[in-house]
Design an enzyme around this catalytic site. Sequence first.
Site, PDB file in Angstrom:
ATOM      1  N   ARG A  85      28.462  57.496  20.108  1.00 36.76           N
ATOM      2  CA  ARG A  85      27.776  58.763  20.801  1.00 36.76           C
ATOM      3  C   ARG A  85      27.611  59.925  19.967  1.00 36.76           C
ATOM      4  O   ARG A  85      26.918  60.895  20.069  1.00 36.76           O
ATOM      5  CB  ARG A  85      28.599  59.209  22.157  1.00 36.76           C
ATOM      6  CG  ARG A  85      29.775  59.628  21.949  1.00 36.76           C
ATOM      7  CD  ARG A  85      30.610  59.474  23.129  1.00 36.76           C
ATOM      8  NE  ARG A  85      30.575  61.133  23.663  1.00 36.76           N
ATOM      9  CZ  ARG A  85      30.851  61.581  24.958  1.00 36.76           C
ATOM     10  NH1 ARG A  85      31.888  60.808  25.437  1.00 36.76           N
ATOM     11  NH2 ARG A  85      30.833  62.698  25.331  1.00 36.76           N
ATOM     12  N   HIS A 106      30.338  66.361  22.071  1.00 33.56           N
ATOM     13  CA  HIS A 106      31.129  67.276  22.970  1.00 33.56           C
ATOM     14  C   HIS A 106      30.611  68.845  22.861  1.00 33.56           C
ATOM     15  O   HIS A 106      30.403  69.494  23.385  1.00 33.56           O
ATOM     16  CB  HIS A 106      32.398  67.280  23.182  1.00 33.56           C
ATOM     17  CG  HIS A 106      33.026  66.117  23.949  1.00 33.56           C
ATOM     18  ND1 HIS A 106      33.392  64.855  23.447  1.00 33.56           N
ATOM     19  CD2 HIS A 106      33.136  65.866  25.373  1.00 33.56           C
ATOM     20  CE1 HIS A 106      33.391  64.012  24.307  1.00 33.56           C
ATOM     21  NE2 HIS A 106      33.617  64.585  25.563  1.00 33.56           N
ATOM     22  N   ASN A 108      28.412  58.806  29.564  1.00 28.07           N
ATOM     23  CA  ASN A 108      28.397  59.182  27.985  1.00 28.07           C
ATOM     24  C   ASN A 108      29.135  57.850  27.104  1.00 28.07           C
ATOM     25  O   ASN A 108      28.777  57.553  26.040  1.00 28.07           O
ATOM     26  CB  ASN A 108      29.072  60.604  27.635  1.00 28.07           C
ATOM     27  CG  ASN A 108      28.422  61.542  28.384  1.00 28.07           C
ATOM     28  OD1 ASN A 108      27.326  61.400  28.911  1.00 28.07           O
ATOM     29  ND2 ASN A 108      29.056  62.690  28.716  1.00 28.07           N
ATOM     30  N   ASP A 109      30.182  57.731  27.768  1.00 31.65           N
ATOM     31  CA  ASP A 109      31.193  56.873  27.000  1.00 31.65           C
ATOM     32  C   ASP A 109      30.930  55.501  27.418  1.00 31.65           C
ATOM     33  O   ASP A 109      30.795  54.631  26.525  1.00 31.65           O
ATOM     34  CB  ASP A 109      32.878  57.027  27.219  1.00 31.65           C
ATOM     35  CG  ASP A 109      33.386  58.119  26.387  1.00 31.65           C
ATOM     36  OD1 ASP A 109      33.111  58.061  25.178  1.00 31.65           O
ATOM     37  OD2 ASP A 109      33.867  58.859  26.839  1.00 31.65           O
ATOM     38  N   ARG A 136      39.833  66.660  35.799  1.00 35.51           N
ATOM     39  CA  ARG A 136      40.149  65.205  34.998  1.00 35.51           C
ATOM     40  C   ARG A 136      41.314  65.696  34.105  1.00 35.51           C
ATOM     41  O   ARG A 136      41.532  66.572  33.325  1.00 35.51           O
ATOM     42  CB  ARG A 136      38.923  64.685  34.122  1.00 35.51           C
ATOM     43  CG  ARG A 136      39.307  63.631  33.111  1.00 35.51           C
ATOM     44  CD  ARG A 136      38.114  63.099  32.442  1.00 35.51           C
ATOM     45  NE  ARG A 136      37.885  64.135  31.259  1.00 35.51           N
ATOM     46  CZ  ARG A 136      36.727  64.080  30.730  1.00 35.51           C
ATOM     47  NH1 ARG A 136      35.874  62.939  30.796  1.00 35.51           N
ATOM     48  NH2 ARG A 136      36.476  64.900  29.490  1.00 35.51           N
ATOM     49  N   GLU A 193      34.121  54.410  32.834  1.00 36.38           N
ATOM     50  CA  GLU A 193      33.519  54.897  31.306  1.00 36.38           C
ATOM     51  C   GLU A 193      33.878  53.904  30.235  1.00 36.38           C
ATOM     52  O   GLU A 193      33.393  53.821  29.107  1.00 36.38           O
ATOM     53  CB  GLU A 193      33.834  56.231  30.875  1.00 36.38           C
ATOM     54  CG  GLU A 193      35.325  56.446  30.921  1.00 36.38           C
ATOM     55  CD  GLU A 193      35.573  57.868  30.434  1.00 36.38           C
ATOM     56  OE1 GLU A 193      34.443  58.767  29.869  1.00 36.38           O
ATOM     57  OE2 GLU A 193      36.715  58.247  30.344  1.00 36.38           O
ATOM     58  N   CYS A 248      29.436  61.624  36.050  1.00 35.85           N
ATOM     59  CA  CYS A 248      29.472  62.974  35.708  1.00 35.85           C
ATOM     60  C   CYS A 248      29.117  62.954  33.946  1.00 35.85           C
ATOM     61  O   CYS A 248      29.170  63.846  33.379  1.00 35.85           O
ATOM     62  CB  CYS A 248      30.907  63.516  35.951  1.00 35.85           C
ATOM     63  SG  CYS A 248      32.111  62.311  35.239  1.00 35.85           S
ATOM     64  N   ARG A 270      36.691  69.245  32.381  1.00 38.05           N
ATOM     65  CA  ARG A 270      37.207  68.723  31.326  1.00 38.05           C
ATOM     66  C   ARG A 270      38.638  69.323  30.872  1.00 38.05           C
ATOM     67  O   ARG A 270      38.541  70.276  29.989  1.00 38.05           O
ATOM     68  CB  ARG A 270      36.334  68.713  30.174  1.00 38.05           C
ATOM     69  CG  ARG A 270      35.002  67.776  30.341  1.00 38.05           C
ATOM     70  CD  ARG A 270      34.131  67.850  29.206  1.00 38.05           C
ATOM     71  NE  ARG A 270      33.237  66.516  29.236  1.00 38.05           N
ATOM     72  CZ  ARG A 270      32.000  66.635  29.729  1.00 38.05           C
ATOM     73  NH1 ARG A 270      31.603  67.819  30.203  1.00 38.05           N
ATOM     74  NH2 ARG A 270      31.362  65.850  29.599  1.00 38.05           N
TER      75      ARG A 270
HETATM   76  C1  PEP Z   1      31.530  60.548  30.047  1.00 41.35           C
HETATM   77  O1  PEP Z   1      31.984  59.941  29.136  1.00 41.35           O
HETATM   78  O2  PEP Z   1      30.376  60.361  30.361  1.00 41.35           O
HETATM   79  C2  PEP Z   1      32.288  61.887  30.305  1.00 41.35           C
HETATM   80  C3  PEP Z   1      31.617  62.578  31.483  1.00 41.35           C
HETATM   81  O3  PEP Z   1      33.219  62.300  29.855  1.00 41.35           O
HETATM   82  P1  PEP Z   1      33.146  62.801  28.378  1.00 41.35           P
HETATM   83  O4  PEP Z   1      31.696  63.489  27.909  1.00 41.35           O
HETATM   84  O5  PEP Z   1      34.079  64.307  28.345  1.00 41.35           O
HETATM   85  O6  PEP Z   1      34.022  61.923  27.463  1.00 41.35           O
HETATM   86 MG    MG Z   2      34.046  60.154  28.402  1.00 42.71          MG
END
Ligand code: PEP
Ligand code: MG
Length: 546
Positions: free
Chosen positions: A464, A188, A453-454, A331, A430, A502, A295
Amino acid sequence: MIILTGKAVFGGITRGKLLFYHRDENIVSKTIVDNTEIEMQRYEYARSCALKELEELYQTAVSDVGERDAGIFIIHQMLIKDEEFDKTIRRHILSDRYSADYAVAKTARDYSHTLGEMGSEYIKERAADIKDISDRLIRHIQNKSQNRFEMSEKAIVCADDLVPSETVQLDRSKVQAFVTCYGSSNSHTAILARTMNIPAIIGVGKELLESYSGRDALIDGYGGAVYIDPDEDTCRAMERKQEEEGKKRELLKRLKGRKNITLDGTKIRLYANISGLDDVEQALENDADGIGLFRSEFLYLQDQRLPDEEFQFYTYRRVLEGMKGKKVIIRTLDIGADKNIKYFGLAKEENPALGMRSIRLCLTRPELFRTQLRALLRASVYGELSIMLPMITDISEIIRTRELIEETKAQLRARCQPYCENIELGIMIETPAAALLSDILAPEVDFFSIGTNDLEQYVLATDRQNLQLENYRRDLGHEALLRMMRIACENAKKHGIWVGMCGELGADLSLTEEFLRMGISEISVTPAQILPLKQKIRSMNLKEIK
Ligand code: PEP
Ligand code: MG
């Protein structure tokens, strides 16, 4: 000149002074004093300030999250008032002649040590509470009002690594770039650097020495290089590079206002990911059709206390108004894992990414969730709001959230506060569970947004946060991830709902065609990545046989 290299996570070239990030750990050294009376006064003063502060925190938390979860602040007050704890500190001051801060630090250390050796997890957690109250007392003894890293002038912030709460509390106007020894491009902090539109280099390693603080440096966020005390040739080369990049950006700006449509006529919505009100301007400047991911947890990370309903309402309202009727997907609180909030008093977990986080936390602390839902619903009349739920793994989470939304609506009606009746509710895909169950989840919601990402970390079993695993993600993982995404897209189509994405992968232009072919109709990325994506989309023809 010293050259250090790392992984570039966001482009840009900048020159400035290096400044090392210092965690605001209280520095307490063993000091023997002559005047114990003054030390006793300092302790008494700090004790009453800390108790007052905790009472205020408790009162705010009760109305925001309910009595049960606010209880942590009562526990902290009880610990400070504990007779034995108090007596020990006083004895250290009066008999051992320790300074007030050292007396507190030593007492807390001894207590924590004893508690930490006990088997019970519950008691171990109390050790963390003791550390917390001793930090609070010491802060008052040392007369430090804020627990923040202050920057007096612009600088390139260097650190071993930064957690999101640290990054978000920095004074944005003064941060020229980030350079960290560790970290990963999906963390993040890297995501925040992209949103903040500043050069960022991670994974430079231990060669980034604290003793470089104050030295002149040139940061090449395109190539991932840090030049300390740069020579003339390097400066000239960087100037040229900066000019070339500037020209490319100017060319991209010409695309502003043009449609996001492929040569064969497929329309795509390009949205922006933001972490706060400050990012709205950038989103609009970069031609975002809307906000695909706000976020909201960053509102909770900005300060040492919960954002109350009014603050949240005001922020959401301003974002909606700022976007002038364009869609804004907010979100709900996605806290946990690397986005940890001290004042939440979350239990320490072995695997926080798989832990009590996100929607799970919101549903186990319904008062906390209700506060956010009230703020969201109230803000809904000021624009085109959609609510999105993170980390869904089961249909029951959606059903329970809908119940809470209905309860909140009834509450608002009773208070004569307006809200929009038909707010879109979507979920993030996710987790592998959400992708695999997407045929069951789709009828319950209005849209899916794939959080790569998740999803990537869970599908590929690659943390990650871990820089060492970057190659596994890219080279080996894609097909497994893409298959998961296709499942969600096919099920969304079957049930007539739209699907967007996203995660950071949305900005990977080598995959754009793949995403469009699977049926993604909205891509949300960091504002600065929108125009390159627009250019790519406008050059593609999906009718061409691959
Ligand atoms: C994701 O997990 O892809 C996402 C967009 O949320 P974050 O990166 O905040 O976990
Ligand atoms: Mg996420």
